[in-house]
Design a protein around this motif. Sequence first.
Motif, PDB file in Angstrom:
ATOM      1  N   ALA A  36       0.822  -1.201   0.000  1.00 60.49           N
ATOM      2  CA  ALA A  36       0.000   0.000   0.000  1.00 60.49           C
ATOM      3  C   ALA A  36       0.856   1.250   0.000  1.00 60.49           C
ATOM      4  O   ALA A  36       0.519   2.261  -0.604  1.00 60.49           O
ATOM      5  N   ALA A  37       1.999   1.195   0.713  1.00 62.09           N
ATOM      6  CA  ALA A  37       2.876   2.362   0.762  1.00 62.09           C
ATOM      7  C   ALA A  37       3.378   2.729  -0.619  1.00 62.09           C
ATOM      8  O   ALA A  37       3.464   3.900  -0.982  1.00 62.09           O
ATOM      9  N   ALA A  38       3.736   1.717  -1.403  1.00 63.28           N
ATOM     10  CA  ALA A  38       4.219   1.997  -2.749  1.00 63.28           C
ATOM     11  C   ALA A  38       3.155   2.704  -3.577  1.00 63.28           C
ATOM     12  O   ALA A  38       3.426   3.667  -4.294  1.00 63.28           O
ATOM     13  N   THR A  39       1.912   2.205  -3.461  1.00 65.22           N
ATOM     14  CA  THR A  39       0.819   2.827  -4.199  1.00 65.22           C
ATOM     15  C   THR A  39       0.553   4.232  -3.707  1.00 65.22           C
ATOM     16  O   THR A  39       0.410   5.176  -4.491  1.00 65.22           O
ATOM     17  N   ALA A  40       0.498   4.387  -2.361  1.00 59.02           N
ATOM     18  CA  ALA A  40       0.177   5.690  -1.796  1.00 59.02           C
ATOM     19  C   ALA A  40       1.267   6.702  -2.082  1.00 59.02           C
ATOM     20  O   ALA A  40       0.992   7.864  -2.357  1.00 59.02           O
ATOM     21  N   THR A  41       2.542   6.269  -2.019  1.00 54.42           N
ATOM     22  CA  THR A  41       3.630   7.193  -2.284  1.00 54.42           C
ATOM     23  C   THR A  41       3.591   7.673  -3.723  1.00 54.42           C
ATOM     24  O   THR A  41       3.803   8.853  -4.024  1.00 54.42           O
ATOM     25  N   THR A  42       3.309   6.766  -4.663  1.00 53.85           N
ATOM     26  CA  THR A  42       3.191   7.167  -6.058  1.00 53.85           C
ATOM     27  C   THR A  42       2.069   8.164  -6.241  1.00 53.85           C
ATOM     28  O   THR A  42       2.197   9.177  -6.936  1.00 53.85           O
ATOM     29  N   ALA A  43       0.946   7.874  -5.585  1.00 52.65           N
ATOM     30  CA  ALA A  43      -0.198   8.777  -5.697  1.00 52.65           C
ATOM     31  C   ALA A  43       0.105  10.127  -5.081  1.00 52.65           C
ATOM     32  O   ALA A  43      -0.289  11.162  -5.604  1.00 52.65           O
ATOM     33  N   LEU A  44       0.846  10.125  -3.949  1.00 50.45           N
ATOM     34  CA  LEU A  44       1.172  11.379  -3.297  1.00 50.45           C
ATOM     35  C   LEU A  44       1.962  12.284  -4.216  1.00 50.45           C
ATOM     36  O   LEU A  44       1.747  13.489  -4.266  1.00 50.45           O
ATOM     37  N   ALA A  45       2.885  11.706  -4.964  1.00 48.58           N
ATOM     38  CA  ALA A  45       3.690  12.517  -5.864  1.00 48.58           C
ATOM     39  C   ALA A  45       2.862  13.121  -6.976  1.00 48.58           C
ATOM     40  O   ALA A  45       3.251  14.111  -7.592  1.00 48.58           O
ATOM     41  N   ALA A  46       1.704  12.548  -7.242  1.00 52.95           N
ATOM     42  CA  ALA A  46       0.893  13.024  -8.363  1.00 52.95           C
ATOM     43  C   ALA A  46      -0.237  13.947  -7.944  1.00 52.95           C
ATOM     44  O   ALA A  46      -1.010  14.377  -8.779  1.00 52.95           O
ATOM     45  N   CYS A  47      -0.342  14.260  -6.641  1.00 51.09           N
ATOM     46  CA  CYS A  47      -1.463  15.109  -6.233  1.00 51.09           C
ATOM     47  C   CYS A  47      -1.008  16.193  -5.287  1.00 51.09           C
ATOM     48  O   CYS A  47      -1.521  16.334  -4.194  1.00 51.09           O
ATOM     49  N   GLY A  48       0.012  16.940  -5.707  1.00 48.65           N
ATOM     50  CA  GLY A  48       0.537  18.018  -4.892  1.00 48.65           C
ATOM     51  C   GLY A  48      -0.279  19.272  -5.026  1.00 48.65           C
ATOM     52  O   GLY A  48      -1.417  19.341  -4.604  1.00 48.65           O
ATOM     53  N   SER A  49       0.277  20.283  -5.634  1.00 44.53           N
ATOM     54  CA  SER A  49      -0.423  21.552  -5.755  1.00 44.53           C
ATOM     55  C   SER A  49      -1.350  21.537  -6.950  1.00 44.53           C
ATOM     56  O   SER A  49      -1.498  20.548  -7.641  1.00 44.53           O
ATOM     57  N   ASN A  50      -1.930  22.706  -7.200  1.00 41.20           N
ATOM     58  CA  ASN A  50      -2.866  22.826  -8.301  1.00 41.20           C
ATOM     59  C   ASN A  50      -2.183  23.248  -9.599  1.00 41.20           C
ATOM     60  O   ASN A  50      -2.842  23.522 -10.583  1.00 41.20           O
ATOM     61  N   SER A  51      -0.848  23.362  -9.590  1.00 39.10           N
ATOM     62  CA  SER A  51      -0.152  23.839 -10.776  1.00 39.10           C
ATOM     63  C   SER A  51      -0.220  22.848 -11.921  1.00 39.10           C
ATOM     64  O   SER A  51       0.087  23.188 -13.041  1.00 39.10           O
ATOM     65  N   SER A  52      -0.595  21.614 -11.648  1.00 35.95           N
ATOM     66  CA  SER A  52      -0.666  20.617 -12.708  1.00 35.95           C
ATOM     67  C   SER A  52      -2.069  20.463 -13.269  1.00 35.95           C
ATOM     68  O   SER A  52      -2.356  19.509 -13.962  1.00 35.95           O
ATOM     69  N   GLY A  53      -2.929  21.392 -12.924  1.00 36.64           N
ATOM     70  CA  GLY A  53      -4.258  21.342 -13.510  1.00 36.64           C
ATOM     71  C   GLY A  53      -5.378  21.151 -12.527  1.00 36.64           C
ATOM     72  O   GLY A  53      -6.538  21.112 -12.902  1.00 36.64           O
ATOM     73  N   GLY A  54      -5.059  20.990 -11.200  1.00 34.32           N
ATOM     74  CA  GLY A  54      -6.098  20.832 -10.199  1.00 34.32           C
ATOM     75  C   GLY A  54      -6.837  22.134  -9.965  1.00 34.32           C
ATOM     76  O   GLY A  54      -6.457  23.200 -10.428  1.00 34.32           O
ATOM     77  N   SER A  55      -7.927  22.079  -9.201  1.00 33.09           N
ATOM     78  CA  SER A  55      -8.746  23.256  -8.943  1.00 33.09           C
ATOM     79  C   SER A  55      -8.159  24.097  -7.836  1.00 33.09           C
ATOM     80  O   SER A  55      -7.796  23.591  -6.774  1.00 33.09           O
ATOM     81  N   ALA A  56      -8.086  25.421  -8.045  1.00 30.66           N
ATOM     82  CA  ALA A  56      -7.603  26.332  -7.021  1.00 30.66           C
ATOM     83  C   ALA A  56      -8.586  26.435  -5.867  1.00 30.66           C
ATOM     84  O   ALA A  56      -8.270  26.999  -4.825  1.00 30.66           O
ATOM     85  N   ASP A  57      -9.802  25.900  -6.049  1.00 29.25           N
ATOM     86  CA  ASP A  57     -10.806  25.928  -4.995  1.00 29.25           C
ATOM     87  C   ASP A  57     -10.729  24.706  -4.087  1.00 29.25           C
ATOM     88  O   ASP A  57     -11.483  24.602  -3.118  1.00 29.25           O
ATOM     89  N   GLY A  58      -9.858  23.758  -4.402  1.00 27.52           N
ATOM     90  CA  GLY A  58      -9.728  22.555  -3.585  1.00 27.52           C
ATOM     91  C   GLY A  58      -8.990  22.836  -2.290  1.00 27.52           C
ATOM     92  O   GLY A  58      -8.563  23.965  -2.025  1.00 27.52           O
ATOM     93  N   PRO A  59      -8.828  21.818  -1.435  1.00 23.83           N
ATOM     94  CA  PRO A  59      -8.117  21.997  -0.165  1.00 23.83           C
ATOM     95  C   PRO A  59      -6.669  22.449  -0.394  1.00 23.83           C
ATOM     96  O   PRO A  59      -6.019  22.033  -1.357  1.00 23.83           O
TER      97      PRO A  59
END
Length: 450
Positions: free
Chosen positions: A40-63
């Motif tokens: 699970a750590a391997a999966t979660a760590t990979t996911a963590l690297a892909a969901c940082g700030s909103n500069s990659s296209g995420g919403s500025a209204d998110g957490p």
Amino acid sequence: MLHSLYNVVVQLWSRQRSAVLRGDSMSTIDRRTLLAAGAAAATATTALAACGSNSSGGSADGPLQFVGSGDANQGGGYAAMVKKYKEETGVDIEIVDVPYDDLATKVSNAAKANDLPAIARMPSLDPAWLDRTVDLADIVKEVKPVDGMYAADADGKIPSLPSDLTAVGMFLNKDLWDKAGVSYPTSFEDKVWTWDEFVEAATEVREATGVKFSMAMDRSSHRLNSFLYQFGSEGIALSDDMTSYSANDETAPALEYFVGLNDDKFMPRSVWLSEDDPNAMFKTGQVAAYYSGSWQIADFAANITDFEWVSVPMPAQPEQATNFGTAGVVVVFEGTGQEDKALDFVRWLYSAKNYAEISRISGFLPAVQDIEVTYDTRAEDFALYNEAIAATPAFVKTQKANELKLQASGEAAPVDGDPLRDGIVKVINGETTVDEALTSAVEQLNESLA
């Protein structure tokens, strides 16, 4: 959800590590659970690297994401404050707790991927993302951090705020010292002992009680530098013009004294040579004294139940000194689309009332001027550390300020490892001499300035 999974995994591994240190069996968390956690750590760590700030296209209204390490181990102060902030403002901030050893690498990689979080509490400023920080000069003017614990670059930009102060200090197993009938100073109003006197006293405690070792010290140049200051050394000091490092004549003799204490009687060689955990040694009653620091108070207050412990002034030979500085730096990153919201939170967090509250919850020594903290427990320990800081020679604060200026300038190259610590490890192991280790450490640090 992925961040929650990651944090659960980290907690599972942390619990098992603690169990091992206590000598518990694998029954607390069985091997199947650990293997599942690893996957699970391997999966979660990979996911963590892909969901940082909103500069990659995420919403500025998110957490807003607030990345750091060890909040839960320090009482969950940041978690409590973001919960309070949401109640007051409706703004959602997500604490992303990353293992300390991985923190610098993860944020550096996030900078390369243009995927930084909104806010981070980091060990220090890093050239990999220094130019991506928002200027905090206006907030500095408002909240007035302790002088020397923040720095501006050549253009006047202040990239960070100190999260809190940390200071080196000494803990005694009070039960052992009382059983041996050996006295010790409890305040700076007492006659503070010299290192020769402390070594004699701690040796007497060991011999009278049968405890395994007289003292343990964390495997860190941060603690070692405090020891050096007490012998009249200034450690490996950065010059005021930030062009060179040097060590004075008192440094090598102090290091020789320290190496001599690592004899598997007074101090266990395994801490510095094999990275055995001195915290666990103290908490399990294996040492009479522990040379560590203020960050241990909350842990000891919560987890030591088998004996009484006490904070005491460190020895002076002849200098009364601690090593203190910022425990971490708080930065706001640009390019997330959430800069204004992040600045609003930081300004709120550092207001007198809220900063005093997080200092109480997390056991922080305040890094902001004129903050009065009413600690829930062990107030006398925090008071002793503040006295130690006040009694420390002025050059220590000057050195900290110079190092922060160097970090803010972004002009120094990263240094592999910890040159002084790593050199002394080799001396303790008989691979080199103190003079050779000290010369090598100075050379490595000077090469970083070239």
